[in-house]
Scaffold this motif. Structure first.
Motif, PDB file in Angstrom:
ATOM      1  N   PRO A   1       0.842  -1.205   0.000  1.00 36.51           N
ATOM      2  CA  PRO A   1       0.000   0.000   0.000  1.00 36.51           C
ATOM      3  C   PRO A   1       0.871   1.246   0.000  1.00 36.51           C
ATOM      4  CG  PRO A   1       0.099  -0.946   2.196  1.00 36.51           C
ATOM      5  CD  PRO A   1       0.788  -1.923   1.293  1.00 36.51           C
ATOM      6  N   ASP A   2       0.271   2.381  -0.225  1.00 33.80           N
ATOM      7  CA  ASP A   2       1.036   3.618  -0.338  1.00 33.80           C
ATOM      8  C   ASP A   2       1.740   4.008   0.960  1.00 33.80           C
ATOM      9  OD1 ASP A   2       0.380   3.871  -2.992  1.00 33.80           O
ATOM     10  OD2 ASP A   2      -1.317   5.225  -2.637  1.00 33.80           O
ATOM     11  N   ASP A   3       1.279   3.477   2.089  1.00 27.93           N
ATOM     12  CA  ASP A   3       1.952   3.780   3.353  1.00 27.93           C
ATOM     13  C   ASP A   3       2.946   2.685   3.745  1.00 27.93           C
ATOM     14  OD1 ASP A   3       0.153   1.789   3.967  1.00 27.93           O
ATOM     15  OD2 ASP A   3      -0.688   2.767   5.743  1.00 27.93           O
ATOM     16  N   GLY A   4       3.275   1.815   2.794  1.00 21.92           N
ATOM     17  CA  GLY A   4       4.216   0.728   3.067  1.00 21.92           C
ATOM     18  C   GLY A   4       5.656   1.222   3.121  1.00 21.92           C
ATOM     19  N   PRO A   5       6.566   0.344   3.516  1.00 23.87           N
ATOM     20  CA  PRO A   5       7.971   0.725   3.689  1.00 23.87           C
ATOM     21  C   PRO A   5       8.720   0.840   2.364  1.00 23.87           C
ATOM     22  CG  PRO A   5       7.711  -1.612   4.082  1.00 23.87           C
ATOM     23  CD  PRO A   5       6.325  -1.075   3.864  1.00 23.87           C
ATOM     24  N   THR A   6       9.843   1.499   2.395  1.00 29.29           N
ATOM     25  CA  THR A   6      10.776   1.529   1.276  1.00 29.29           C
ATOM     26  C   THR A   6      12.194   1.505   1.829  1.00 29.29           C
ATOM     27  OG1 THR A   6      11.296   2.630  -0.829  1.00 29.29           O
ATOM     28  CG2 THR A   6      10.947   4.048   1.086  1.00 29.29           C
ATOM     29  N   GLY A   7      13.099   0.948   1.045  1.00 29.11           N
ATOM     30  CA  GLY A   7      14.488   0.867   1.488  1.00 29.11           C
ATOM     31  C   GLY A   7      14.727  -0.190   2.540  1.00 29.11           C
ATOM     32  N   GLY A   8      13.883  -1.239   2.566  1.00 31.90           N
ATOM     33  CA  GLY A   8      14.033  -2.286   3.569  1.00 31.90           C
ATOM     34  C   GLY A   8      14.407  -3.626   2.967  1.00 31.90           C
ATOM     35  N   PHE A   9      14.706  -4.575   3.865  1.00 34.68           N
ATOM     36  CA  PHE A   9      15.096  -5.934   3.496  1.00 34.68           C
ATOM     37  C   PHE A   9      14.199  -6.858   4.303  1.00 34.68           C
ATOM     38  CE2 PHE A   9      19.021  -9.004   3.486  1.00 34.68           C
ATOM     39  CZ  PHE A   9      18.382  -9.822   2.567  1.00 34.68           C
TER      40      PHE A   9
END
Length: 244
Positions: free
Chosen positions: A227-235
């Motif tokens: 969703p648009d509030d999901g994370p970015t730059g993660g593993f």
């Protein structure tokens, strides 16, 4: 421009990549099956279509600039945009991978060319298409053996894999590249994350893995549909966050 969401999955003719394509297709996505082998790609597309997936073949060798450019043109003509790019294509580079092995430099070069440079090449070619999407997602299929934290903390091969100077470091390199993309794309609507599928039984490991390709695909599918509030730059893996 099609209203249906469109994904491109590299290395999608078999294994984890195929199951990622199948999973996204089951959600109603149109899925580009990226693969360099014409016969295997065609067979995968046929099988996916038989299962009700809106699949289309994308001739794609991630190590070849012309092939990647042609793939971008094909997706443009087919869909006009790209909603998710899953960089799944990967190689070990060859075995053995002891640092002192004969020919190890070529082994490392082969792994990095596909697992890192190939990802950069494909991502950059597809970015203009991703920017046309309302909620674009990029997923880089990494591996838990690329976690430096795990490599340093454990000598357990179940956690770190066998001694590997090519494959594991190439995934560490990929993780670092993922972070740099996330930093550059911060403030845009593009989210990029790395996915660990776990130890999946594929031809990459001689089918010694303990997880099915379908299980291995789950995290990548989740990250491709954030969703648009999901994370970015993660593993991430099934259990949650993987330490870098």
């Amino acid at each position: 421009m099609s209203e249906k969401k469109t994904a491109l999955v590299t290395g999608a003719n078999k294994g984890i990549g195929y199951e990622i394509a199948a999973g996204l297709g089951a959600l109603g996505w149109s899925v580009g099956v990226g693969a360099r082998d014409d016969q295997r790609r065609a067979a995968a597309v046929e099988k996916l279509r038989a299962a009700g997936v809106d699949a289309f073949g994308v001739p794609l060798d991630v190590t070849d600039e012309a092939s990647v450019a042609a793939a971008a043109r094909l997706v443009t003509e087919r869909a006009g945009r790209l909603d998710a790019l899953v960089n799944n294509a990967g190689v070990t580079g060859g075995m053995p991978q002891h640092p002192t092995s004969d020919g190890v430099v070529e082994t490392v070069r082969a792994a990095v060319e596909t697992n890192v440079i190939g990802v950069i090449r494909v991502t950059n070619a597809m970015l203009p298409l991703l920017r046309r999407s309302a909620s674009p997602r990029i997923v880089n299929v990494s591996s838990g053996v690329g976690s430096l934290a795990r490599q340093v903390a454990s000598d357990d091969p179940a956690m770190t894999g066998p001694l590997s100077v090519a494959y594991a470091p190439s995934k560490t390199f990929l993780n670092a590249v993922t972070i740099q993309y996330a930093k550059e794309l911060r403030g845009t609507n593009i989210k990029i994350n790395a996915a660990c599928p776990g130890f999946v039984a594929t031809d990459l490991n001689g089918f010694r893995g303990v997880r099915t390709p379908e299980q291995g695909a789950a995290t990548a599918i989740r990250l491709a549909t954030l969703p648009d509030d999901g994370p970015t730059g993660g593993f991430f893996e099934d259990a949650g966050v993987v330490p870098w």
